[in-house]
Write a protein that holds these residues in place. Structure first.
Motif, short mmCIF file in Angstrom:
data_model
loop_
_atom_site.label_atom_id
_atom_site.label_comp_id
_atom_site.label_asym_id
_atom_site.label_seq_id
_atom_site.Cartn_x
_atom_site.Cartn_y
_atom_site.Cartn_z
N THR A 33 0.82 -1.21 0.00
CA THR A 33 0.00 0.00 0.00
C THR A 33 0.87 1.27 0.00
O THR A 33 0.34 2.38 0.17
N GLY A 34 2.19 1.09 -0.20
CA GLY A 34 3.09 2.25 -0.25
C GLY A 34 2.80 3.16 -1.44
O GLY A 34 3.22 4.32 -1.46
N ASP A 35 2.09 2.63 -2.45
CA ASP A 35 1.74 3.40 -3.66
C ASP A 35 0.45 4.19 -3.50
O ASP A 35 0.05 4.90 -4.43
N ARG A 162 17.75 8.68 -6.12
CA ARG A 162 18.92 8.60 -5.24
C ARG A 162 18.65 7.75 -4.03
O ARG A 162 19.53 7.15 -3.46
N ARG A 163 17.39 7.75 -3.60
CA ARG A 163 17.05 7.02 -2.39
C ARG A 163 15.55 6.73 -2.37
O ARG A 163 14.77 7.54 -2.85
N VAL A 164 15.18 5.57 -1.80
CA VAL A 164 13.77 5.25 -1.61
C VAL A 164 13.52 5.13 -0.11
O VAL A 164 14.30 4.51 0.60
N ARG A 165 12.45 5.77 0.34
CA ARG A 165 12.11 5.70 1.77
C ARG A 165 10.66 5.28 1.92
O ARG A 165 9.83 5.61 1.06
N PHE A 166 10.36 4.58 3.00
CA PHE A 166 8.99 4.15 3.27
C PHE A 166 8.50 4.91 4.49
O PHE A 166 8.65 4.45 5.62
N PRO A 201 8.18 -1.99 0.54
CA PRO A 201 7.33 -1.39 1.58
C PRO A 201 6.73 -2.46 2.51
O PRO A 201 6.63 -2.23 3.71
N ILE A 202 6.36 -3.61 1.95
CA ILE A 202 5.75 -4.67 2.79
C ILE A 202 6.78 -5.16 3.80
O ILE A 202 6.50 -5.32 4.98
#
Ligand code: FO1
Length: 316
Positions: A33-35, A162-166, A201-202
């Motif tokens: 559900t991060g989207d 550059r970076r992915v954050r949740f 994300p999960i």
């Protein structure tokens, strides 16, 4: 029960295949559900909807998201009225967002809303959001910080990440049933979804990774990488950004702390023999799911690779 971890489009095809080979009561789908996005004041859960539409036969085969044969008249009028229009909500799809938003405003949890929507659509498999708490996938890019849909749809994933954050993941609790289904599963399957932005994300939700390490169920992943490149979307580029090769070895790396088996495409046989080891079984088959038969065959192959017991509701 077979438990599937999935994002949207790519994963949905495997879920459709599993739905053909496993009794619906024997299938639990844990969805990213991060989207999720707030759009025109509505709560949109693209990956949950893709799975709901996939399981109810409503999914657009051409697009891989939204409702088959949908029209976009509301979108056109919204554009005319000066509203944002880069995210294409179809007219029939809107009914889902209106209903979900009303349920959430009435105080229902996202998982309760999802169960009710699934029931109304005649779905008997279990569809669980990863969490009822809000988790937002945020990408730090050359154009600043973007939500997942801004990156994927508005920018067509053409900006450097550059970076992915949740955001929110560290305090998000798994939705009711998530941990229990991981612990009690007969097999756990990772759909060929993007390991960084669909599965990431999960896995970031509190307790889910630990439950995967502890479960006795065999855990298999279907590689979204075929012939050393992503079947679709930005998986390859995002995996590189994470420091993983954009190969099946990179997929194995993403899941290394709990993975038992990897299902890869025949195109990656050479890489598969390099990767095979005592702890990781790698099996190759056709993983391109461009027809219902191909989806069914891949699903059957994965279920058999997990050596799930025959009989007792598992339709093999
Ligand atoms: N994907 C697009 O490429 N363009 C869109 O305009 C778009 C709209 C959309 C609306 C509802 C929905 O459930 C999904 C939608 N998607 C769209 C797909 C979505 O961006 C992705 O499938 C997932 O978020 C990635 O897993």
């Amino acid at each position: 029960v077979i438990v599937v971890f999935t994002g949207g489009t790519g994963g949905a095809k495997l879920v459709q295949g599993l739905h053909q080979v496993v009794a619906p009561e024997e299938l639990t789908v844990i969805v990213n559900t991060g989207d999720d996005i707030e759009w025109w004041g509505l709560h949109v859960s693209p990956d949950i909807d893709t799975i709901l539409y996939a399981l109810s036969g409503l999914l657009s085969t051409e697009r891989g998201w939204g409702v088959e044969g949908d029209s976009f008249r509301c979108l056109e009028r919204m554009k005319q009225l000066g509203q944002p229009s880069w995210f294409s909500l179809g007219d029939l799809d809107l009914a889902t967002h209106l209903t979900r938003t009303a349920m959430l405003r009435a105080g229902k949890s996202l998982s309760r809303a999802t169960t009710e929507l699934a029931t109304k659509l005649g779905i008997r498999a279990r569809v669980l959001p990863m969490s009822d708490d809000r988790v937002s996938t945020m990408l730090d890019t050359a154009k600043g910080t973007l939500t997942f849909q801004e990156y994927f749809v508005r920018e067509r994933h053409q900006v450097e990440v550059r970076r992915v954050r949740f955001e929110g993941a560290h305090r998000a609790r798994p939705a009711p049933g998530v941990i229990e289904s991981i612990v009690a599963a007969e097999a756990i399957i990772f759909a060929p979804s993007n390991p960084v932005t669909s599965i990431g994300p999960i896995l970031a939700v509190l307790g889910i990774r630990d439950a995967l390490k502890q479960t006795k169920a065999p855990i298999a992943a279907v590689s979204p990488i075929v012939g050393g490149a992503a079947v679709s979307g930005p998986a390859g580029a995002l995996m590189k950004m994470m420091g993983w090769p954009s190969t099946i070895a990179g997929v194995a790396k993403a899941y290394e702390d709990f993975l038992d088996g990897l299902v890869a495409d025949h195109a990656d046989e050479a890489e598969a023999s390099v990767l095979r080891s005592e702890d990781l079984r790698v099996r190759c088959t056709n993983t391109i799911m461009n027809s219902p038969a191909a989806r069914r065959d891949l699903a059957r192959f994965v279920v058999e690779a997990c050596a799930v017991k025959r009989g007792a509701g598992v339709g093999l």
